[in-house]
Design a protein around this motif. Sequence first.
Motif, PDB file in Angstrom:
ATOM      1  N   ASP A 396       0.842  -1.210   0.000  1.00 11.73           N
ATOM      2  CA  ASP A 396       0.000   0.000   0.000  1.00 11.73           C
ATOM      3  C   ASP A 396       0.870   1.250   0.000  1.00 11.73           C
ATOM      4  N   ALA A 397       1.867   1.238   0.872  1.00  9.62           N
ATOM      5  CA  ALA A 397       2.730   2.411   1.009  1.00  9.62           C
ATOM      6  C   ALA A 397       3.412   2.721  -0.311  1.00  9.62           C
ATOM      7  N   SER A 398       3.791   1.662  -1.017  1.00  7.76           N
ATOM      8  CA  SER A 398       4.473   1.942  -2.277  1.00  7.76           C
ATOM      9  C   SER A 398       3.479   2.445  -3.332  1.00  7.76           C
ATOM     10  N   ALA A 399       2.206   2.023  -3.227  1.00  2.85           N
ATOM     11  CA  ALA A 399       1.180   2.588  -4.126  1.00  2.85           C
ATOM     12  C   ALA A 399       0.964   4.072  -3.827  1.00  2.85           C
ATOM     13  N   VAL A 400       1.031   4.438  -2.547  1.00  8.34           N
ATOM     14  CA  VAL A 400       0.892   5.860  -2.193  1.00  8.34           C
ATOM     15  C   VAL A 400       2.063   6.654  -2.770  1.00  8.34           C
ATOM     16  N   LEU A 401       3.262   6.086  -2.651  1.00  6.19           N
ATOM     17  CA  LEU A 401       4.438   6.782  -3.206  1.00  6.19           C
ATOM     18  C   LEU A 401       4.286   6.988  -4.717  1.00  6.19           C
ATOM     19  N   ASP A 402       3.764   5.984  -5.401  1.00  9.74           N
ATOM     20  CA  ASP A 402       3.546   6.142  -6.846  1.00  9.74           C
ATOM     21  C   ASP A 402       2.530   7.252  -7.132  1.00  9.74           C
ATOM     22  N   PHE A 403       1.496   7.303  -6.311  1.00  7.39           N
ATOM     23  CA  PHE A 403       0.491   8.363  -6.464  1.00  7.39           C
ATOM     24  C   PHE A 403       1.138   9.736  -6.252  1.00  7.39           C
ATOM     25  N   LEU A 404       1.947   9.840  -5.192  1.00  6.00           N
ATOM     26  CA  LEU A 404       2.612  11.133  -4.931  1.00  6.00           C
ATOM     27  C   LEU A 404       3.522  11.517  -6.100  1.00  6.00           C
ATOM     28  N   LYS A 405       4.168  10.544  -6.688  1.00  6.01           N
ATOM     29  CA  LYS A 405       5.036  10.848  -7.837  1.00  6.01           C
ATOM     30  C   LYS A 405       4.209  11.376  -9.011  1.00  6.01           C
ATOM     31  N   ARG A 406       3.030  10.788  -9.209  1.00  9.39           N
ATOM     32  CA  ARG A 406       2.167  11.306 -10.297  1.00  9.39           C
ATOM     33  C   ARG A 406       1.754  12.746 -10.006  1.00  9.39           C
ATOM     34  N   LEU A 407       1.359  13.008  -8.762  1.00 11.49           N
ATOM     35  CA  LEU A 407       0.981  14.375  -8.390  1.00 11.49           C
ATOM     36  C   LEU A 407       2.156  15.322  -8.591  1.00 11.49           C
ATOM     37  N   ASP A 408       3.325  14.846  -8.179  1.00  4.85           N
ATOM     38  CA  ASP A 408       4.489  15.729  -8.218  1.00  4.85           C
ATOM     39  C   ASP A 408       5.014  15.942  -9.637  1.00  4.85           C
ATOM     40  N   SER A 409       4.521  15.157 -10.597  1.00  4.39           N
ATOM     41  CA  SER A 409       4.889  15.464 -11.982  1.00  4.39           C
ATOM     42  C   SER A 409       4.249  16.792 -12.379  1.00  4.39           C
ATOM     43  N   VAL A 410       3.224  17.218 -11.632  1.00  5.34           N
ATOM     44  CA  VAL A 410       2.590  18.521 -11.874  1.00  5.34           C
ATOM     45  C   VAL A 410       3.108  19.563 -10.870  1.00  5.34           C
ATOM     46  N   LEU A 411       3.122  19.180  -9.590  1.00  3.57           N
ATOM     47  CA  LEU A 411       3.437  20.159  -8.540  1.00  3.57           C
ATOM     48  C   LEU A 411       4.933  20.447  -8.441  1.00  3.57           C
ATOM     49  N   CYS A 412       5.737  19.399  -8.532  1.00  8.38           N
ATOM     50  CA  CYS A 412       7.190  19.555  -8.493  1.00  8.38           C
ATOM     51  C   CYS A 412       7.699  20.239  -7.224  1.00  8.38           C
ATOM     52  N   VAL A 413       7.254  19.776  -6.077  1.00  6.52           N
ATOM     53  CA  VAL A 413       7.757  20.339  -4.815  1.00  6.52           C
ATOM     54  C   VAL A 413       8.318  19.256  -3.899  1.00  6.52           C
ATOM     55  N   MET A 414       8.255  18.000  -4.343  1.00  6.02           N
ATOM     56  CA  MET A 414       8.719  16.909  -3.472  1.00  6.02           C
ATOM     57  C   MET A 414      10.066  16.384  -3.967  1.00  6.02           C
ATOM     58  N   ARG A 415      10.735  15.636  -3.065  1.00  8.04           N
ATOM     59  CA  ARG A 415      11.996  14.983  -3.437  1.00  8.04           C
ATOM     60  C   ARG A 415      11.855  13.502  -3.148  1.00  8.04           C
ATOM     61  N   PHE A 416      12.151  12.679  -4.129  1.00  5.60           N
ATOM     62  CA  PHE A 416      11.979  11.239  -3.940  1.00  5.60           C
ATOM     63  C   PHE A 416      13.289  10.482  -3.812  1.00  5.60           C
ATOM     64  N   GLU A 417      14.375  11.099  -4.245  1.00  5.09           N
ATOM     65  CA  GLU A 417      15.648  10.398  -4.100  1.00  5.09           C
ATOM     66  C   GLU A 417      15.955  10.394  -2.601  1.00  5.09           C
ATOM     67  N   SER A 418      16.214   9.188  -2.047  1.00  5.93           N
ATOM     68  CA  SER A 418      16.445   9.161  -0.600  1.00  5.93           C
ATOM     69  C   SER A 418      17.920   9.391  -0.332  1.00  5.93           C
ATOM     70  N   GLU A 419      18.168  10.240   0.623  1.00  8.92           N
ATOM     71  CA  GLU A 419      19.550  10.593   0.929  1.00  8.92           C
ATOM     72  C   GLU A 419      20.177   9.492   1.780  1.00  8.92           C
ATOM     73  N   GLN A 420      21.346   9.042   1.390  1.00  8.69           N
ATOM     74  CA  GLN A 420      22.081   8.068   2.196  1.00  8.69           C
ATOM     75  C   GLN A 420      22.955   8.840   3.169  1.00  8.69           C
ATOM     76  N   LEU A 421      22.835   8.487   4.441  1.00 17.55           N
ATOM     77  CA  LEU A 421      23.721   9.121   5.422  1.00 17.55           C
ATOM     78  C   LEU A 421      25.118   8.534   5.295  1.00 17.55           C
ATOM     79  N   PRO A 422      26.138   9.333   5.585  1.00 19.81           N
ATOM     80  CA  PRO A 422      27.485   8.751   5.651  1.00 19.81           C
ATOM     81  C   PRO A 422      27.485   7.593   6.666  1.00 19.81           C
ATOM     82  N   ALA A 423      28.253   6.555   6.352  1.00 19.98           N
ATOM     83  CA  ALA A 423      28.237   5.326   7.154  1.00 19.98           C
ATOM     84  C   ALA A 423      28.465   5.596   8.639  1.00 19.98           C
ATOM     85  N   GLU A 424      29.358   6.528   8.908  1.00 19.29           N
ATOM     86  CA  GLU A 424      29.722   6.850  10.288  1.00 19.29           C
ATOM     87  C   GLU A 424      28.493   7.339  11.079  1.00 19.29           C
ATOM     88  N   LEU A 425      27.675   8.190  10.437  1.00 17.30           N
ATOM     89  CA  LEU A 425      26.481   8.707  11.114  1.00 17.30           C
ATOM     90  C   LEU A 425      25.431   7.608  11.256  1.00 17.30           C
TER      91      LEU A 425
END
Length: 470
Positions: A396-425
Amino acid sequence: MVLKLFNTLTRKKQPFQPADGKRVRMYVCGPTVYNYIHIGNARTFLTFDVLKRYLRYKGHEVLHVQNITDVGHLTEDDLAEDKLIRKAKEENVSPLQIAGHYTEAYFRDIERLRIERAAVNPKATEHIDGMVRAIEELIRRGHAYEVNGSVYFDVGSYPEYGKLSRLPQEQLLAGARVEAREEKRAPMDFALWKRAEAGHAMRWPSPWGEGYPGWHIECSVMSAQYLGVPFDLHGGGKDLIFPHHENEIAQAEGQFGKEFARFWLHSEFLLVNGEKMSKSKGNFFTAKEVMDRFTPEATRFFLISAHYRTELNLTDEGLAAARNTVERLQEFIVRLRSVKGTKQGSEMMKLIASAEKGFAEEMDDDLNISAALSHVFDFMREANALIQAGEVSEEDASAVLDFLKRLDSVLCVMRFESEQLPAELQALIDEREASRKRKDFSAADQLREELRKRGIILDDTPQGPRWKRG
Ligand SMILES: [Zn+2]
């Protein structure tokens, strides 16, 4: 569902389809590159970015042309000097250097605002030949005349003049007097080509001697060249309706003997702290200044969140609220990614379908984005409640993410690339979680504090610890 758009030409919401059923040909008046774009320009460009993205969301292709005005934009009170030349004198460089510098700045600003570049950005100075040919054709067809090396459009030869702005005769006249010159046959006639006086910095040869084009002829010539006439959609800020767009119509319909553009769309003014923006009132801001203070996403969200045909009042409070909303959307994305449940048969799919339908219905109504967004925020609230209750599966959660991506193809205010923390942190976060689990709370607190010093804020949730940059 059919998209309806308010056509300034008919003053009605009309069903919109591209003439060829598939590809939308759209022209938007671009910047005059003698300065940084201000926050009001940004609103206009964003209006058409959202429109373009929504047309794609509905399955259309879009061919978008937006000009760069690098010559011939007269100042309001002066006949001989244009904005670019005046700025070049102030900064003691050539007009082309000014244009080059501010064209680059314009592209940088719109990139930060996540406005997609037009497919073609024609520059006026590179299309002088086409303008000269168009003017010759207007003379041949009896719509223009030459006097002392300048050429004017004969408004009397085009009975439909005024059909876009619908201004009464006195106001058409008042607007025209701005560039009244004794040599014109009638006060409402406007310049297509101007003779260059001695010392005028930008000049080109022409059949009428050395000179330079008027501002209006740039847009009608370049739009017709890249899109053909009639094209589907012509846009710009409301302040361009008269005289700029009125004159574009007269020139193009005079030149081609047929309709110029099918739909005309105009975005409303942006007020700043309740007043029209002006340098003398101290409420004049460039787009860059606002983005630097409130982030580009917050600036974009604020400017697109009101309907494009309503006045929007820019305030610090409004921008701060927009920044909050963008952060909440981002937190929602992070939360969705951490959902690990397997429970089947939740309400989520129904919620998505109903929110997506609501969003599209409102956008189809002349891009009623504030109503469309309220469907999105209702959805977010309900989805959060389901997550909280443990009712949501990873699927379900991944279906919601897909929906948000469709919305954001219009709105363009979200970021979907997940940031990897440096290993130490990441190791510190894992270590803290381990301390917490063995109930060594003082070690856990120390580690949390250590992370905080390094700019990482932790939030403990039923799904485990979540981090954000603080
Ligand atoms: Zn224009």
